[in-house]
Motif scaffolding. Structure first.
Motif, PDB file in Angstrom:
ATOM      1  N   ASP A 186     -15.773   5.579 -13.189  1.00 43.88           N
ATOM      2  CA  ASP A 186     -15.128   4.389 -12.641  1.00 43.88           C
ATOM      3  C   ASP A 186     -15.643   4.066 -11.246  1.00 43.88           C
ATOM      4  O   ASP A 186     -15.860   2.902 -10.899  1.00 43.88           O
ATOM      5  N   GLU A 187     -15.876   5.110 -10.436  1.00 41.11           N
ATOM      6  CA  GLU A 187     -16.398   4.878  -9.089  1.00 41.11           C
ATOM      7  C   GLU A 187     -17.842   4.392  -9.136  1.00 41.11           C
ATOM      8  O   GLU A 187     -18.254   3.548  -8.335  1.00 41.11           O
ATOM      9  N   ALA A 189     -19.174   2.608 -11.482  1.00 34.79           N
ATOM     10  CA  ALA A 189     -19.154   1.209 -11.903  1.00 34.79           C
ATOM     11  C   ALA A 189     -18.823   0.300 -10.722  1.00 34.79           C
ATOM     12  O   ALA A 189     -19.451  -0.754 -10.532  1.00 34.79           O
ATOM     13  N   ALA A 190     -17.852   0.706  -9.905  1.00 33.46           N
ATOM     14  CA  ALA A 190     -17.479  -0.095  -8.735  1.00 33.46           C
ATOM     15  C   ALA A 190     -18.605  -0.114  -7.714  1.00 33.46           C
ATOM     16  O   ALA A 190     -18.900  -1.153  -7.097  1.00 33.46           O
ATOM     17  N   PHE A 191     -19.253   1.031  -7.544  1.00 33.05           N
ATOM     18  CA  PHE A 191     -20.371   1.129  -6.604  1.00 33.05           C
ATOM     19  C   PHE A 191     -21.487   0.187  -7.027  1.00 33.05           C
ATOM     20  O   PHE A 191     -22.057  -0.552  -6.214  1.00 33.05           O
ATOM     21  N   ALA A 193     -21.271  -2.462  -8.932  1.00 30.62           N
ATOM     22  CA  ALA A 193     -20.852  -3.857  -8.790  1.00 30.62           C
ATOM     23  C   ALA A 193     -20.986  -4.318  -7.345  1.00 30.62           C
ATOM     24  O   ALA A 193     -21.410  -5.451  -7.077  1.00 30.62           O
ATOM     25  N   ASN A 194     -20.633  -3.448  -6.409  1.00 28.16           N
ATOM     26  CA  ASN A 194     -20.773  -3.794  -4.993  1.00 28.16           C
ATOM     27  C   ASN A 194     -22.238  -3.984  -4.612  1.00 28.16           C
ATOM     28  O   ASN A 194     -22.590  -4.895  -3.863  1.00 28.16           O
ATOM     29  N   ASP A 228     -21.016   3.566   0.685  1.00 28.03           N
ATOM     30  CA  ASP A 228     -20.443   2.256   0.322  1.00 28.03           C
ATOM     31  C   ASP A 228     -21.473   1.177   0.639  1.00 28.03           C
ATOM     32  O   ASP A 228     -21.876   1.044   1.792  1.00 28.03           O
TER      33      ASP A 228
END
Length: 229
Positions: A186-187, A189-191, A193-194, A228
């Motif tokens: 999940d992390e 995927a978010a990474f 996307a960012n 990030d």
């Protein structure tokens, strides 16, 4: 998709592709690229090194300070491809000054060195001793990366910043990859996307120095870190 599936997809001949042939071709071209890279490095002046070092946060006063040998490789890669004089980087200027014979291995390598992409990649599959399948998280494009060492150590899910030289049927790194490690699904995927959002603003002359500098600050060349975008 497996590595061998991608090898077959990339193959343009009617013969069954052989990973041994692919590795042999990669090793031959890699030797030529190394010789060309060494010649280009010899053309990098102190002013270019200082500019690159300043942008990557490695210049302290008049001194370049490295935390590891890997940081030296990252700096030189940045200087060759991103520091410009008279509108050209060192690679482009070398190609103008030393045109290669058409059809030669040198011409193939110089074309690949002018055709590169720097991005955040995810390892999707490996064939140890041969290659990896990478996905560019900015564009979702897949690449067949031939790299004997990395194919033996990288595991699916690994994230890394790298510059890929694009040959006709495979890619190779320029030798200055920055591994970020693995993230939970999940992390990750978010990474990704960012990073895709950040990459929407990239242009042909995109300068990755801010993200490289942040990676170096956090020791990404020496150990696994999560950043990030």
């Amino acid at each position: 998709m497996s590595v061998l599936d991608l090898i077959r997809r990339q193959d343009t001949s009617h013969a069954t592709p052989d990973s041994r042939d692919l590795v042999a071709r990669y090793q031959r071209l890699r030797r030529v690229c190394k010789e060309l890279n060494n010649s280009m490095v010899g053309r990098v002046g102190r002013d270019i090194l200082d500019e690159g070092g300043r942008k990557l946060g490695l210049l302290r006063g008049d001194t370049l300070v490295f935390g590891s040998e890997d940081e030296m490789a990252v700096l030189m890669d940045y200087c060759l491809y991103h520091v410009r004089r008279n509108g050209r980087n060192t690679v482009e200027q070398y190609c103008c000054d030393h045109p290669a014979a058409p059809g030669s291995d040198e011409a193939v390598c110089l074309r690949a060195m002018q055709n590169t992409v720097y991005s955040l990649f995810r390892v999707d599959a490996t064939e140890p001793g041969v290659a990896l399948v990478l996905t560019d998280l900015a564009t979702d494009e897949q690449f067949l990366l031939v790299d004997i060492g990395l194919s033996q150590t990288a595991k699916p899910g690994l994230l890394l910043f790298s510059r890929l030289m694009l040959f006709e049927d495979f890619a190779a790194t320029t030798g200055a990859a920055i591994p970020l490690g693995h993230l939970p699904a999940d992390e990750a995927a978010a990474f990704g996307a960012n990073w895709k959002k950040v990459s929407l603003s990239r242009t042909a002359d995109y300068d990755p120095s801010p993200v490289i500098q942040e990676c170096l600050k956090r020791g990404a060349t020496g150990q696994t870190r999560y950043l990030d975008p």
